[in-house]
Scaffold this active site. Structure first.
Site, PDB file in Angstrom:
ATOM      1  N   SER A 143      -2.793  46.626-163.899  1.00 37.79           N
ATOM      2  CA  SER A 143      -2.086  46.967-165.127  1.00 37.79           C
ATOM      3  C   SER A 143      -0.576  46.983-164.919  1.00 37.79           C
ATOM      4  CB  SER A 143      -2.539  48.338-165.633  1.00 37.79           C
ATOM      5  OG  SER A 143      -2.011  49.362-164.806  1.00 37.79           O
ATOM      6  N   CYS A 144       0.131  47.069-166.021  1.00 38.94           N
ATOM      7  CA  CYS A 144       1.598  47.096-165.977  1.00 38.94           C
ATOM      8  C   CYS A 144       2.103  48.265-165.132  1.00 38.94           C
ATOM      9  CB  CYS A 144       2.162  47.177-167.388  1.00 38.94           C
ATOM     10  SG  CYS A 144       1.455  48.508-168.395  1.00 38.94           S
ATOM     11  N   ASN A 145       1.588  49.455-165.392  1.00 36.71           N
ATOM     12  CA  ASN A 145       2.048  50.627-164.649  1.00 36.71           C
ATOM     13  C   ASN A 145       1.678  50.534-163.174  1.00 36.71           C
ATOM     14  OD1 ASN A 145       3.372  52.307-166.635  1.00 36.71           O
ATOM     15  ND2 ASN A 145       1.375  52.607-167.576  1.00 36.71           N
ATOM     16  N   HIS A 224       7.201  51.923-170.919  1.00 32.85           N
ATOM     17  CA  HIS A 224       6.832  53.126-170.180  1.00 32.85           C
ATOM     18  C   HIS A 224       8.025  53.610-169.354  1.00 32.85           C
ATOM     19  CE1 HIS A 224       2.758  52.001-171.199  1.00 32.85           C
ATOM     20  NE2 HIS A 224       2.803  50.914-170.442  1.00 32.85           N
TER      21      HIS A 224
END
Length: 345
Positions: A143-145, A224
């Site tokens: 995922s991005c995070n 985020h």
């Protein structure tokens, strides 16, 4: 374009899929075989306008897309016939149902971070584990995070500075284009477990990480924001820590005293730099917030969840297909094609 370029199919033309497709067209060793989807909205009309070959992902979608005036080149099976590898960018959990088809065809494939690590038994971040993906038939882009966590902690680890890390994630509520349909207002929503899923997910890439994450959903949609507290493995000064972060071409330093005081101003910078879709492919880390007290390091950064995984996907294509067996050469090639560098401005 080389005659030996890899033919890439993109299944799912949403937030990630359309960015992957655009990125593929910017590579001189890849060609976009086409995109598949079920939608009849503006996104597929734009794909037609760009000259992308559009395929219906299901027989039912073929009927509805044709009636809506979407110009089709066939069905998903037709697209896969013409592909060397498929990047599945369908919504969370949908790709799990597509994997059997890809495997039956003996087709290399990439899924996104919404799918479980167990689906492919390999999760990918180029700077950390490119070599273990070379020649595999399948991998998962985290995922991005998680990508941001692996990039930043990986940079500290390579410098011999990382002992353990604890992070708090302020997570955007939804993608900007869907904010009229979902999201939250006037509240903060904590993730229902500690650790949140991103820490264990980072360990799927590098099991050596001693990392715990906590996350809360916030009422905004731009990006985020992470805050990190890292216990260093040895004494180090601020300059050595900054050098470690600078060693990654996919961590870009920004400064509060340059007026980049929030995620909105960093996003505006991307627009001023004329990045496609205002994409921030890098982790944007605030240099003037990097602080060391005794053996503890504190820092904060921004994650563009629509863009950060795009260069990773391009590198994963090269690794799986054998276009490159050298992580640094692939990363440099991807960076050059997408305009990624250690300095944004």
């Amino acid at each position: 374009m080389s005659d030996k370029s890899i033919r890439v199919a993109v299944n799912g033309y949403g937030v990630i899929g359309k960015r992957v497709a655009d990125a593929v067209t910017r590579q001189d060793d890849m060609q976009l075989a086409g995109i598949a989807d079920t939608s009849v909205d503006w996104r597929l009309r734009v794909a037609n306008q760009r000259g992308y070959r559009v395929f219906a992902a299901t027989p039912k979608a073929h009927t509805s897309m044709s009636k809506a005036g979407i110009v089709l080149s066939g069905n998903l099976d037709d697209l896969l016939d013409e592909a060397d590898i498929v990047v599945d960018c369908t919504p969370k959990h949908v790709a799990t149902g597509n994997v059997a088809l890809f495997r039956k065809r003996g087709l290399r494939f990439i899924v996104q971070g919404g799918e479980p690590h167990a689906l492919t038994e390999h999760s990918f971040v180029a700077e950390s584990n490119f070599d273990s993906a070379v020649g595999r038939y399948e991998t998962r882009i985290v995922s991005c995070n998680t990508t941001s966590i692996v990039r930043t902690l990986g940079a500290l680890k390579r410098a011999g500075l990382l002992k353990k890390a604890r992070g708090t994630l302020l997570r955007r509520a939804t993608d900007p284009w869907e904010s009229h349909q979902s999201g939250i207002m006037n509240t903060l929503v904590p993730e229902q477990s500690i650790p949140s899923h991103q820490g264990p997910d980072a360990q799927s890439v590098d099991p050596d990480f001693d990392v715990v994450t906590m996350a809360v959903k916030v009422p905004e949609t731009l990006a985020h924001l992470h805050y990190w507290n890292v216990e260093l493995s040895r004494a180090a000064d601020r300059e050595e820590v900054l050098a470690a972060f600078h060693s990654s071409t996919r961590i870009a330093m920004v400064r509060l005293d340059d007026g980049l005081t929030g995620i909105n101003s960093v996003k505006e910078l991307m627009a001023d730099l004329k990045r496609p879709n205002d994409n921030l492919y890098e982790v944007a880390l605030w240099e003037d917030l990097v602080t060391i007290q005794n053996n503890e390091l504190f820092y904060a950064y921004m994650v563009d969840n629509q863009a950060i995984v795009i260069p990773e996907t391009i590198d994963a294509i090269r690794a799986l297909t054998g276009l490159s067996t050298d992580s640094q050469k692939s990363i440099a090639k991807t960076n050059a094609a997408l305009g990624i560098g250690s300095a944004l401005y």
